[in-house]
Design an enzyme around this catalytic site. Sequence first.
Site, PDB file in Angstrom:
ATOM      1  N   ILE A  31       0.817  -1.219   0.000  1.00  0.00           N
ATOM      2  CA  ILE A  31       0.000   0.000   0.000  1.00  0.00           C
ATOM      3  C   ILE A  31       0.852   1.271   0.000  1.00  0.00           C
ATOM      4  O   ILE A  31       0.318   2.369  -0.128  1.00  0.00           O
ATOM      5  CB  ILE A  31      -1.027   0.026   1.154  1.00  0.00           C
ATOM      6  CG1 ILE A  31      -0.338  -0.006   2.506  1.00  0.00           C
ATOM      7  CG2 ILE A  31      -2.035  -1.112   0.987  1.00  0.00           C
ATOM      8  CD1 ILE A  31      -1.282   0.299   3.668  1.00  0.00           C
ATOM      9  N   HIS A  95       9.234 -10.899   5.163  1.00  0.00           N
ATOM     10  CA  HIS A  95       8.500 -10.575   3.955  1.00  0.00           C
ATOM     11  C   HIS A  95       9.480 -10.298   2.820  1.00  0.00           C
ATOM     12  O   HIS A  95      10.589  -9.836   3.034  1.00  0.00           O
ATOM     13  CB  HIS A  95       7.552  -9.391   4.152  1.00  0.00           C
ATOM     14  CG  HIS A  95       8.191  -8.141   4.666  1.00  0.00           C
ATOM     15  ND1 HIS A  95       8.626  -7.994   5.970  1.00  0.00           N
ATOM     16  CD2 HIS A  95       8.482  -6.978   4.042  1.00  0.00           C
ATOM     17  CE1 HIS A  95       9.138  -6.780   6.130  1.00  0.00           C
ATOM     18  NE2 HIS A  95       9.075  -6.150   4.973  1.00  0.00           N
TER      19      HIS A  95
END
Length: 133
Positions: A31, A95
């Site tokens: 995002i 991640h």
Amino acid sequence: MASCIFCKIIKGDIPCFKLFESDKTLAFLDINPLSRGHALVIPKFHGEKLTDIPDEHLAEILPIAKRLVVATGAEEYNILQNNGRGAHQEVGHVHFHMIPKPNAKEGLGISWPQQPTDMDKIKALFDEVKPKV
């Protein structure tokens, strides 16, 4: 982990733009992207650093990152994974970023502070590390 934003995304407590999901892996759009198509691929197993994640929870990561590259049409891109605050890790859950690099202004910008070649030091490091691999 209760306070981990990625664990909350995995549980569905926080929405995401989910691109792929299996029992061990989740991929979604970032995002706060560095470029169009910037996505994250995460193991559903919580661990802060790569060494905290069992191998079976990492098996899909690179194949999924590869599928994201193809799906986004990225011709040049970075696959990035940071471990620890000093290495620029902002979220304490492993991640992997897939960051398209469409031009000089978008995508990941890095410097490469190459060290001088010292073959004696490289050989000593090799002798230290090789038996442990």
